[in-house]
Design an enzyme around this catalytic site. Structure first.
Site, PDB file in Angstrom:
ATOM      1  N   ASP A  57       0.793  -1.252   0.082  1.00  0.00           N
ATOM      2  CA  ASP A  57       0.031   0.177   0.088  1.00  0.00           C
ATOM      3  C   ASP A  57       0.991   1.266   0.146  1.00  0.00           C
ATOM      4  OD1 ASP A  57       0.842  -0.146   2.609  1.00  0.00           O
ATOM      5  OD2 ASP A  57      -1.073   0.171   3.405  1.00  0.00           O
ATOM      6  N   TYR A  59       3.063   4.516   0.774  1.00  0.00           N
ATOM      7  CA  TYR A  59       3.860   4.984   1.929  1.00  0.00           C
ATOM      8  C   TYR A  59       2.980   5.910   2.729  1.00  0.00           C
ATOM      9  CZ  TYR A  59       8.208   3.904  -0.471  1.00  0.00           C
ATOM     10  OH  TYR A  59       9.185   3.228  -1.293  1.00  0.00           O
ATOM     11  N   PHE A  70       6.509   1.898  -4.428  1.00  0.00           N
ATOM     12  CA  PHE A  70       7.933   1.927  -3.834  1.00  0.00           C
ATOM     13  C   PHE A  70       8.575   3.431  -4.396  1.00  0.00           C
ATOM     14  CE2 PHE A  70       7.608  -2.762  -4.745  1.00  0.00           C
ATOM     15  CZ  PHE A  70       7.815  -3.039  -3.122  1.00  0.00           C
ATOM     16  N   HIS A 177      10.289  -9.792   0.060  1.00  0.00           N
ATOM     17  CA  HIS A 177      10.293  -8.476   0.031  1.00  0.00           C
ATOM     18  C   HIS A 177      11.587  -7.808   0.171  1.00  0.00           C
ATOM     19  CE1 HIS A 177       8.399  -4.319   0.923  1.00  0.00           C
ATOM     20  NE2 HIS A 177       7.480  -4.891   0.223  1.00  0.00           N
TER      21      HIS A 177
END
Length: 212
Positions: A57, A59, A70, A177
């Site tokens: 989701d 930041y 990202f 991740h």
């Protein structure tokens, strides 16, 4: 918050979006805000998608959230730690060193930078995970999977969402991740950027310029 025209025929926008839109309208301070909510879809229409990178989701920091998984606005310092790890792997994998955290250049080349949950309350990670955004993400992924595409699936949530929708005609790259908690468990050394470009080139496609 108008749905991007190339994606607007997805069932989500008739079935689920009115309720989510109403919830957002009465929720102050959510991110990335109305102007950036659908930025990933605006920049990368279905026919342009060559690769998909799934985030989680946005930041929860107003200075960071910009509507692309990202990515952060140009000039952001320091970079979020997950993005810094992505850039570390990019340099190890391809030799490309970059410090600009704005990934708009990737999106414009057909890399769909999709957060399965498109909004977040400021300061509260995963705060909108129950709104129903994942139905949109599944429909987007299914549309992308209509033709061979590279899928970069970092972490269990991305893999759980995407893998049931994908077949052997795709490049499917799974790893840990890039967060500081898990990057050393298989993200570092996974070579996703060079492997994506090798696959695209083998199919007669143009490699992604990861420095852009």
């Amino acid at each position: 918050m108008t749905p991007p025209a190339p994606w607007a025929d997805l069932p989500f926008f008739a079935d689920d979006w009115p309720t989510i839109r109403a919830t957002l309208a009465r929720t102050p301070g959510w991110l990335p805000g109305p102007d950036a909510l659908f930025r990933a879809l605006d920049l990368t229409p279905p026919e342009a998608v060559r690769a998909v990178i799934l985030g989680q989701d946005p930041y929860p920091n107003r200075a960071h959230a910009m509507g692309l998984a990202f990515s952060v606005p140009p000039g952001t310092r320091p970079l979020p730690r997950s993005l810094a790890n992505i850039f570390r792997e990019l340099e190890d994998d391809t030799g490309i060193a970059r410090s600009n955290g704005d990934l708009t250049g990737w999106a414009k080349q057909g890399v769909l930078l999709l957060n399965p949950v498109l909004s977040v309350p400021e300061g509260e990670s995963h705060g909108h995970r129950t709104l129903g955004w994942q139905r949109l993400a599944a429909q987007i992924l299914a549309r992308c999977a209509a033709r061979p595409t590279a899928f970069l699936l970092w972490g269990k949530p991305a893999q759980t969402l995407a893998l049931p929708l994908l077949g052997p005609e795709h490049l499917i790259l799974t790893s840990a991740h890039p967060s500081p908690l898990s990057a050393r468990r298989g993200f570092f050394g996974s070579g996703p950027f060079s492997r994506t470009n090798h696959w695209l080139a083998a199919r007669g496609g143009k490699p992604v310029d990861w420095s852009a």
